[in-house]
Motif scaffolding. Structure first.
Motif, PDB file in Angstrom:
ATOM      1  N   LEU A   1       0.844  -1.205   0.000  1.00 56.80           N
ATOM      2  CA  LEU A   1       0.000   0.000   0.000  1.00 56.80           C
ATOM      3  C   LEU A   1       0.872   1.245   0.000  1.00 56.80           C
ATOM      4  CD1 LEU A   1      -2.400  -1.267   2.803  1.00 56.80           C
ATOM      5  CD2 LEU A   1      -3.109  -0.815   0.431  1.00 56.80           C
ATOM      6  N   ASP A   2       0.505   2.235  -0.783  1.00 53.45           N
ATOM      7  CA  ASP A   2       1.255   3.503  -0.760  1.00 53.45           C
ATOM      8  C   ASP A   2       0.291   4.659  -1.008  1.00 53.45           C
ATOM      9  OD1 ASP A   2       4.481   4.305  -1.028  1.00 53.45           O
ATOM     10  OD2 ASP A   2       3.069   5.811  -1.805  1.00 53.45           O
ATOM     11  N   ASN A   3       0.582   5.760  -0.341  1.00 56.23           N
ATOM     12  CA  ASN A   3      -0.303   6.925  -0.440  1.00 56.23           C
ATOM     13  C   ASN A   3      -0.106   7.722  -1.736  1.00 56.23           C
ATOM     14  OD1 ASN A   3       2.266   7.456   0.797  1.00 56.23           O
ATOM     15  ND2 ASN A   3       1.622   9.543   1.103  1.00 56.23           N
ATOM     16  N   HIS A   4       0.996   7.496  -2.448  1.00 60.47           N
ATOM     17  CA  HIS A   4       1.230   8.265  -3.671  1.00 60.47           C
ATOM     18  C   HIS A   4       0.514   7.633  -4.868  1.00 60.47           C
ATOM     19  CE1 HIS A   4       4.623   9.856  -1.264  1.00 60.47           C
ATOM     20  NE2 HIS A   4       4.263  10.968  -1.891  1.00 60.47           N
TER      21      HIS A   4
ATOM     22  N   GLY B   1       8.358   5.718  -4.039  1.00 63.33           N
ATOM     23  CA  GLY B   1       8.708   6.681  -2.991  1.00 63.33           C
ATOM     24  C   GLY B   1       9.614   7.751  -3.575  1.00 63.33           C
ATOM     25  N   HIS B   2      10.738   8.022  -2.879  1.00 63.24           N
ATOM     26  CA  HIS B   2      11.673   9.036  -3.369  1.00 63.24           C
ATOM     27  C   HIS B   2      12.251   8.668  -4.736  1.00 63.24           C
ATOM     28  CE1 HIS B   2      12.707   9.847   1.143  1.00 63.24           C
ATOM     29  NE2 HIS B   2      11.636  10.522   0.759  1.00 63.24           N
ATOM     30  N   ALA B   3      12.289   7.395  -5.028  1.00 64.04           N
ATOM     31  CA  ALA B   3      12.875   6.944  -6.299  1.00 64.04           C
ATOM     32  C   ALA B   3      11.831   7.135  -7.396  1.00 64.04           C
ATOM     33  CB  ALA B   3      13.311   5.481  -6.186  1.00 64.04           C
TER      34      ALA B   3
ATOM     35  N   MET C   1      18.816   9.943  -7.083  1.00 66.12           N
ATOM     36  CA  MET C   1      19.524  10.260  -8.317  1.00 66.12           C
ATOM     37  C   MET C   1      20.356   9.100  -8.857  1.00 66.12           C
ATOM     38  SD  MET C   1      22.298  13.357  -8.781  1.00 66.12           S
ATOM     39  CE  MET C   1      21.304  14.648  -8.099  1.00 66.12           C
ATOM     40  N   PHE C   2      21.066   8.419  -7.940  1.00 68.18           N
ATOM     41  CA  PHE C   2      21.976   7.380  -8.440  1.00 68.18           C
ATOM     42  C   PHE C   2      22.400   6.436  -7.325  1.00 68.18           C
ATOM     43  CE2 PHE C   2      26.514   8.803  -7.396  1.00 68.18           C
ATOM     44  CZ  PHE C   2      26.130   9.766  -6.481  1.00 68.18           C
ATOM     45  N   MET C   3      23.005   5.335  -7.729  1.00 67.11           N
ATOM     46  CA  MET C   3      23.589   4.411  -6.759  1.00 67.11           C
ATOM     47  C   MET C   3      24.999   4.904  -6.489  1.00 67.11           C
ATOM     48  SD  MET C   3      22.389   0.889  -8.584  1.00 67.11           S
ATOM     49  CE  MET C   3      22.986  -0.198  -7.312  1.00 67.11           C
TER      50      MET C   3
ATOM     51  N   ASN D   1      19.705   6.503   7.934  1.00 63.66           N
ATOM     52  CA  ASN D   1      20.569   6.582   6.752  1.00 63.66           C
ATOM     53  C   ASN D   1      19.654   6.551   5.538  1.00 63.66           C
ATOM     54  OD1 ASN D   1      22.169   6.087   4.536  1.00 63.66           O
ATOM     55  ND2 ASN D   1      23.231   4.316   5.416  1.00 63.66           N
ATOM     56  N   ALA D   2      19.632   7.647   4.784  1.00 61.00           N
ATOM     57  CA  ALA D   2      18.648   7.782   3.702  1.00 61.00           C
ATOM     58  C   ALA D   2      19.038   7.051   2.424  1.00 61.00           C
ATOM     59  CB  ALA D   2      18.426   9.263   3.385  1.00 61.00           C
ATOM     60  N   MET D   3      20.185   6.421   2.387  1.00 63.10           N
ATOM     61  CA  MET D   3      20.648   5.915   1.101  1.00 63.10           C
ATOM     62  C   MET D   3      19.912   4.639   0.663  1.00 63.10           C
ATOM     63  SD  MET D   3      22.731   8.232   0.388  1.00 63.10           S
ATOM     64  CE  MET D   3      23.768   7.718  -0.971  1.00 63.10           C
TER      65      MET D   3
HETATM   66  C1  LIG Z   1      15.455  14.148  -3.287  1.00 62.62           C
HETATM   67  C2  LIG Z   1      16.142  12.887  -2.833  1.00 62.62           C
HETATM   68  C3  LIG Z   1      17.270  12.435  -3.494  1.00 62.62           C
HETATM   69  C4  LIG Z   1      17.894  11.267  -3.103  1.00 62.62           C
HETATM   70  N1  LIG Z   1      18.986  10.836  -3.796  1.00 62.62           N
HETATM   71  C5  LIG Z   1      19.567   9.677  -3.454  1.00 62.62           C
HETATM   72  C6  LIG Z   1      20.638   9.153  -4.234  1.00 62.62           C
HETATM   73  O1  LIG Z   1      21.070   9.754  -5.217  1.00 62.62           O
HETATM   74  N2  LIG Z   1      21.170   7.958  -3.880  1.00 62.62           N
HETATM   75  C7  LIG Z   1      20.700   7.255  -2.808  1.00 62.62           C
HETATM   76  O2  LIG Z   1      21.202   6.159  -2.544  1.00 62.62           O
HETATM   77  N3  LIG Z   1      19.694   7.730  -2.039  1.00 62.62           N
HETATM   78  C8  LIG Z   1      19.105   8.908  -2.349  1.00 62.62           C
HETATM   79  N4  LIG Z   1      18.039   9.369  -1.626  1.00 62.62           N
HETATM   80  C9  LIG Z   1      17.599   8.591  -0.490  1.00 62.62           C
HETATM   81  C10 LIG Z   1      16.280   7.788  -0.697  1.00 62.62           C
HETATM   82  O3  LIG Z   1      15.486   8.222   0.348  1.00 62.62           O
HETATM   83  C11 LIG Z   1      16.456   6.313  -0.596  1.00 62.62           C
HETATM   84  O4  LIG Z   1      17.248   5.935  -1.650  1.00 62.62           O
HETATM   85  C12 LIG Z   1      15.194   5.444  -0.671  1.00 62.62           C
HETATM   86  O5  LIG Z   1      14.537   5.727  -1.871  1.00 62.62           O
HETATM   87  C13 LIG Z   1      14.255   5.532   0.486  1.00 62.62           C
HETATM   88  O6  LIG Z   1      13.385   4.431   0.406  1.00 62.62           O
HETATM   89  P1  LIG Z   1      12.271   4.122   1.463  1.00 62.62           P
HETATM   90  O7  LIG Z   1      11.380   3.110   0.851  1.00 62.62           O
HETATM   91  O8  LIG Z   1      12.814   3.823   2.793  1.00 62.62           O
HETATM   92  O9  LIG Z   1      11.476   5.514   1.673  1.00 62.62           O
HETATM   93  P2  LIG Z   1      10.560   6.319   0.706  1.00 62.62           P
HETATM   94  O10 LIG Z   1      11.139   6.422  -0.625  1.00 62.62           O
HETATM   95  O11 LIG Z   1      10.197   7.558   1.441  1.00 62.62           O
HETATM   96  O12 LIG Z   1       9.238   5.414   0.575  1.00 62.62           O
HETATM   97  C14 LIG Z   1       8.327   5.264   1.632  1.00 62.62           C
HETATM   98  C15 LIG Z   1       6.942   5.275   1.021  1.00 62.62           C
HETATM   99  O13 LIG Z   1       5.998   4.964   2.032  1.00 62.62           O
HETATM  100  C16 LIG Z   1       4.914   5.856   1.892  1.00 62.62           C
HETATM  101  N5  LIG Z   1       4.174   5.939   3.134  1.00 62.62           N
HETATM  102  C17 LIG Z   1       4.548   6.534   4.292  1.00 62.62           C
HETATM  103  N6  LIG Z   1       3.560   6.425   5.210  1.00 62.62           N
HETATM  104  C18 LIG Z   1       2.553   5.750   4.603  1.00 62.62           C
HETATM  105  C19 LIG Z   1       1.253   5.334   5.046  1.00 62.62           C
HETATM  106  N7  LIG Z   1       0.796   5.597   6.270  1.00 62.62           N
HETATM  107  N8  LIG Z   1       0.466   4.672   4.168  1.00 62.62           N
HETATM  108  C20 LIG Z   1       0.901   4.392   2.904  1.00 62.62           C
HETATM  109  N9  LIG Z   1       2.131   4.753   2.457  1.00 62.62           N
HETATM  110  C21 LIG Z   1       2.929   5.424   3.300  1.00 62.62           C
HETATM  111  C22 LIG Z   1       5.628   7.153   1.520  1.00 62.62           C
HETATM  112  O14 LIG Z   1       4.760   8.131   1.078  1.00 62.62           O
HETATM  113  C23 LIG Z   1       6.587   6.657   0.486  1.00 62.62           C
HETATM  114  O15 LIG Z   1       6.001   6.578  -0.778  1.00 62.62           O
HETATM  115  C24 LIG Z   1      17.397  10.540  -2.000  1.00 62.62           C
HETATM  116  C25 LIG Z   1      16.272  11.010  -1.320  1.00 62.62           C
HETATM  117  C26 LIG Z   1      15.643  12.165  -1.732  1.00 62.62           C
HETATM  118  C27 LIG Z   1      14.435  12.646  -0.982  1.00 62.62           C
END
Ligand SMILES: Cc1cc2nc3c(=O)[nH]c(=O)nc-3n(C[C@H](O)[C@H](O)[C@H](O)COP(=O)(O)OP(=O)(O)OC[C@H]3O[C@@H](n4cnc5c(N)ncnc54)[C@H](O)[C@@H]3O)c2cc1C
Length: 631
Positions: free
Chosen positions: A117-120, A125-127, A146-148, A605-607
Motif C-alpha cells: 500500500l502507498d499513499n502516492h 517513494g523518493h525513487a 539520483m543514483f547508486m 541513513n537515507a541511502m
Molecule cells: C530528493 C532525494 C534524493 C535522493 N537521492 C539519493 C541518491 O542519489 N542515492 C541514494 O542512494 N539515495 C538517495 N536518496 C535517499 C532515498 O530516500 C532512498 O534511496 C530510498 O529511496 C528511500 O526508500 P524508502 O522506501 O525507505 O522511503 P521512501 O522512498 O520515502 O518510501 C516510503 C513510502 O511509504 C509511503 N508511506 C509513508 N507512510 C505511509 C502510510 N501511512 N500509508 C501508505 N504509504 C505510506 C511514503 O509516502 C513513500 O512513498 C534521496 C532522497 C531524496 C528525498
C-alpha cells in the motif's frame, strides 16, 4: 499576473499544468473509477494511467498527504471490513517496501500473497521517475533518488538484490557519456545574485574561483579570504594536538569554525552557507565542522585528527546512473513482483518499458500494489501480539480494512505512533526521534542547451538564489533511450531547493522548512525557475518564455532520514560516525508482534542501500520466534 510574469512566460502553455496552482486536480484516487473492468471494486485502473508522465507538482503531490496529516492530527476514519486477507501487507511502496515484498517472496514464501500500500499515485517513494514529451520525443529525468552511490560498498544483502534484479554496476561506462560535457566545454560555475551580493554574476572555474572571480561582486577582502580558503593550504589550528583539534571540530558548526578559526567574514560565509545543501540538506550553520572535514570541504589543511579508520574509509567507485535515477530499481522490483506490469527482462529495457499500471492490483496477482492508499490504522486483533493484524487504509474518502498474518511498515517512523496503538511507550519515543529533511528536485525541460555551452555551464552553485544548484542532468543513454548529444537538442535541467531556517538547530530547521514548503505554490516555483534561469543563462541567449518547455517540481516534504538523540540533541547524520552508545533508530525498529519496521528511518541513513538492507532485516525479523530477536 503582471507584465514581468508575462515576460518570463508564466502565461505560456507548457507541460506543467496538471495541477492548478499545485492544488486540487489530483490524479490517483480521484481518477480511479468505482468499479473496474474485471469486476473488482478497487482493481480497475485505466490502461492510460501513467503517473511518470504527469508534470506540475509531483513528489508529495496534492492528494497524497492530506489523509496522513489529518490522521496525525487525530482524525479517525470509518472503514469497511473486507474479506481480503494477505500473508504480508507492506506499508510503503518505496525502495524499502518493494524490497521487503521481494525478499519475503524470495526467502520466506514464494507463493505468499502480498499487498503493498502507498499513499502516492505512483510507486517508488523518493525513487521517482519524471517524463516529458516534446515534439513526439520522450525525455526521462529523476524526480528524487539520483543514483547508486558507491554500489561496491553496499551491504551484502543490498548487493544481492541489485544483482538479482540484473543490475551490473560495472557497466557504468557503457551508458554514461563521460566525455560529452567536456567536449562542449561546460563545467562548474558559481552564480552570484544581486539580492545577496549586489549584482548578478556568473563566475566560471571549478569553484567559481578561476580568474573570473576577479570581477565577482565581492569586496577585495572577501575575494582574498575565499581564494585562501579554497586553496586550502593553511592549517588554521596549527599547534594543536589531534585531540584538541577534534574537540574544536566537534564543538563548532562549519560556519562557526570558518568564522572563528579561518577568519572568513560575512560575505565569504554567505558564499559557503549552502555548500552542503545538496548532500546533507542542511547549511553550513548547522553542519558540524567535523562532518565538513569528513566531506573534504575546505578549511582543514593539516588536520591529523586521529579518528582511526572510522572516517574517510569509503571506497569511491564512481556510482551507477539510470536516466531516471533509482526509479529504475523500483521499476525492476515491481516487474519482478508483478511481471504482467511491464515487458522485458534486462536492466536496459526497464528504462524504456512502458508500465501498465492497470496490472498492479489485479486480484489474481500474488503481489498486489495498491496506490493512492494511506494506511491510517494498524493493530493486532484482540490486542494479541501473535494474532493477525488489521490494516486500515483510506483511498479517496473511503476507509477499508484488510487483514494480514504479518506486516512490514516501510513508511515514516514518526507517523507510526499515530497509527498503531500496539507500539509500547518507550518505543514511541524512539520512533519520534526520527526527523526528515525537506528537499525539492525540480526538472525543467529546455528546448536546447546552447546557452549553457555559450556560458561554459554544466553545474552551477548559486549561494544566494532560490535554487542553490542548477545542472544538466547526468548524460546517460540506455536501450533505445538517448541522452541529447547535441546542444541543439532539448535537455532536462535539474534544480535543487532545500527549504531551511538557518540559525535554528537542524531538526527545527527541517520542521520550519517543511511547513514553508507545503505552503509554497507551484506558481512560486515556476516564477523562481523562470527568473533564475533567465538571469543566469540570459547572457548566453536563453529566453525563459521561449526556451522552457516543461516544469516538474518534486516536493519531498519528508526527505532524508536522520535520528536525533533526545538527551544530547545530536543528529545522527551518518550512523557509522555516531559517537553515542544509544542508537534511537535501533530502539525504534524493534518488531512489535507481527509488525516489523523497514525503511530508511530504521537505519538513520537515507541511502538506497539502507532502504534495501532494512527491508531484508525487517522481513527476517518476522521469521524469528519472538519479537525483538533480530535487530
Ligand atoms: C530528493 C532525494 C534524493 C535522493 N537521492 C539519493 C541518491 O542519489 N542515492 C541514494 O542512494 N539515495 C538517495 N536518496 C535517499 C532515498 O530516500 C532512498 O534511496 C530510498 O529511496 C528511500 O526508500 P524508502 O522506501 O525507505 O522511503 P521512501 O522512498 O520515502 O518510501 C516510503 C513510502 O511509504 C509511503 N508511506 C509513508 N507512510 C505511509 C502510510 N501511512 N500509508 C501508505 N504509504 C505510506 C511514503 O509516502 C513513500 O512513498 C534521496 C532522497 C531524496 C528525498
Amino acid at each position: 499576473m503582471d507584465s514581468r510574469d508575462r515576460r518570463l512566460g508564466l502565461d505560456r502553455a507548457i507541460s506543467r499544468r496538471d495541477f492548478l496552482n499545485g492544488v486540487g486536480v489530483a490524479i490517483g484516487a480521484s481518477l480511479l473509477p468505482a468499479c473496474g473492468k474485471r469486476g473488482d471494486p478497487i482493481a480497475d485502473v485505466p490502461t492510460s494511467y501513467y503517473p511518470p508522465a504527469e508534470t506540475g507538482m509531483r513528489g508529495s503531490h496534492p492528494g497524497s498527504f492530506e489523509v496522513a496529516h489529518a490522521t496525525v492530527r487525530g482524525q479517525h476514519w470509518s472503514a469497511e471490513k473486507t474479506d481480503e486477507h494477505y500473508d504480508l501487507v507492506v506499508v510503503g511502496a518505496g525502495l524499502s517496501g518493494l524490497s521487503a515484498a521481494y525478499v519475503y517472496r524470495r526467502d520466506v514464501d514464494p507463493n505468499a500473497r502480498i499487498l503493498v500500500l502507498d499513499n502516492h499515485d505512483d510507486f517508488g517513494g523518493h525513487a521517482k521517475r519524471n517524463e516529458f514529451t516534446l515534439d513526439g520525443r520522450t525525455f526521462i529525468g529523476y524526480g528524487g533518488t539520483m543514483f547508486m552511490e558507491a554500489p561496491k560498498t553496499y551491504p551484502a544483502t543490498a548487493k544481492q538484490v541489485v544483482r538479482e534484479l540484473g543490475i551490473d554496476t560495472d557497466r557504468h561506462g557503457d551508458f554514461y557519456h563521460e566525455g560529452l560535457f567536456a567536449s562542449h566545454g561546460v563545467g562548474r560555475v558559481s552564480f552570484f545574485d544581486k539580492e545577496t551580493f549586489g549584482a548578478d554574476y556568473l563566475a566560471s572555474g571549478e569553484h567559481g574561483f578561476g580568474e573570473s572571480i576577479g570581477d565577482a561582486p565581492l569586496s577585495a577582502s572577501a575575494k582574498a579570504e575565499l581564494a585562501r580558503l579554497f586553496a586550502d593550504e593553511e592549517d588554521y589550528l596549527a599547534g594543536m594536538t589531534p585531540a584538541e583539534r577534534r574537540a574544536v571540530l566537534e564543538a563548532h558548526s562549519w560556519r562557526d569554525y570558518l568564522e572563528k578559526f579561518a577568519g572568513v567574514g560575512e560575505e565569504g560565509l554567505a558564499f559557503v552557507q549552502k555548500w552542503p545543501h545538496g548532500v546533507w540538506a542542511i547549511g553550513a550553520d548547522a553542519l558540524p565542522a567535523w562532518m565538513a572535514w569528513n566531506e573534504g570541504y575546505p578549511g582543514f589543511a593539516g588536520m591529523d585528527l586521529d579518528y582511526g579508520d572510522e572516517n574517510g574509509s569509503e571506497v569511491d567507485d564512481g556510482g551507477f546512473y539510470f536516466p531516471d535515477g533509482n526509479a529504475s530499481i523500483a521499476r525492476l522490483l515491481v516487474r519482478a513482483l508483478v511481471p504482467a506490469a511491464a515487458p522485458g527482462d534486462s536492466m536496459e529495457d526497464i528504462v524504456t518499458a512502458r508500465f501498465d499500471y492497470s496490472e498492479l492490483d489485479q486480484p489474481e496477482n500474488l503481489t498486489r500494489i495498491r496506490l493512492s492508499s494511506t494506511v491510517v490504522d494498524l493493530r493486532h486483533q484482540g490486542g494479541e501480539f501473535d494474532a493477525d493484524v488489521d490494516v486500515t487504509y483510506v483511498s479517496g474518502d473511503k476507509g477499508r480494512t484488510v487483514t494480514a498474518n504479518k506486516v512490514v511498515w516501510a513508511g515514516y517512523h514518526s507517523m507510526l505512533p499515530h497509527v498503531c496503538p500496539d507500539v509500547p511507550g518507550d518505543q514511541v519515543a524512539a520512533l519520534n526521534s526520527s526527523v526528515r529533511a525537506p528537499l525539492v528536485y525540480t526538472n525543467v525541460l529546455i528546448r536546447n542547451w546552447r546557452s549553457l555551452v555559450e556560458l561554459g555551464l554544466r553545474r552551477a552553485y548559486c549561494p544566494g538564489s532560490f535554487f542553490q544548484t542548477v545542472m544538466l542532468t547526468h548524460p546517460v543513454s540506455m536501450d533505445d533511450y538517448r541522452f541529447s548529444q547535441s546542444p541543439d537538442e532539448p535537455v532536462i535541467l535539474h534544480l535543487q531547493y532545500i527549504p531551511l531556517a538557518p540559525g535554528l538547530p537542524a531538526p527545527q530547521q527541517f520542521r520550519v522548512g517543511r511547513q514553508a514548503l507545503l505552503e509554497t505554490s507551484f506558481e512560486t516555483f515556476e516564477r523562481n525557475v523562470r527568473d533564475q534561469l533567465g538571469r543566469m543563462l540570459g547572457p548566453g541567449g536563453f529566453v525563459p518564455a521561449r526556451d522552457i518547455a516543461g516544469i516538474t517540481v518534486n516536493r519531498w516534504a519528508h526527505g532524508y532520514a536522520y535520528s536525533v538523540d533526545a538527551e544530547s540533541g545530536d543528529v545522527a547524520w551518518w550512523p557509522e560516525w555516531w559517537r553515542h552508545e544509544r542508537r534511537p533508530w535501533v530502539d525504534a525498529r524493534q518488531r512489535v508482534g507481527n509488525i516489523a519496521f523497514a525503511g530508511i528511518d530504521a537505519a538513520s541513513n537515507a541511502m538506497t542501500e539502507a532502504a534495501i538492507e532494512e527491508a531484508h532485516r525487517a522481513v527476517h525479523s518476522l521469521t524469528t520466534e519472538a519479537a525483538g530477536e533480530a535487530t
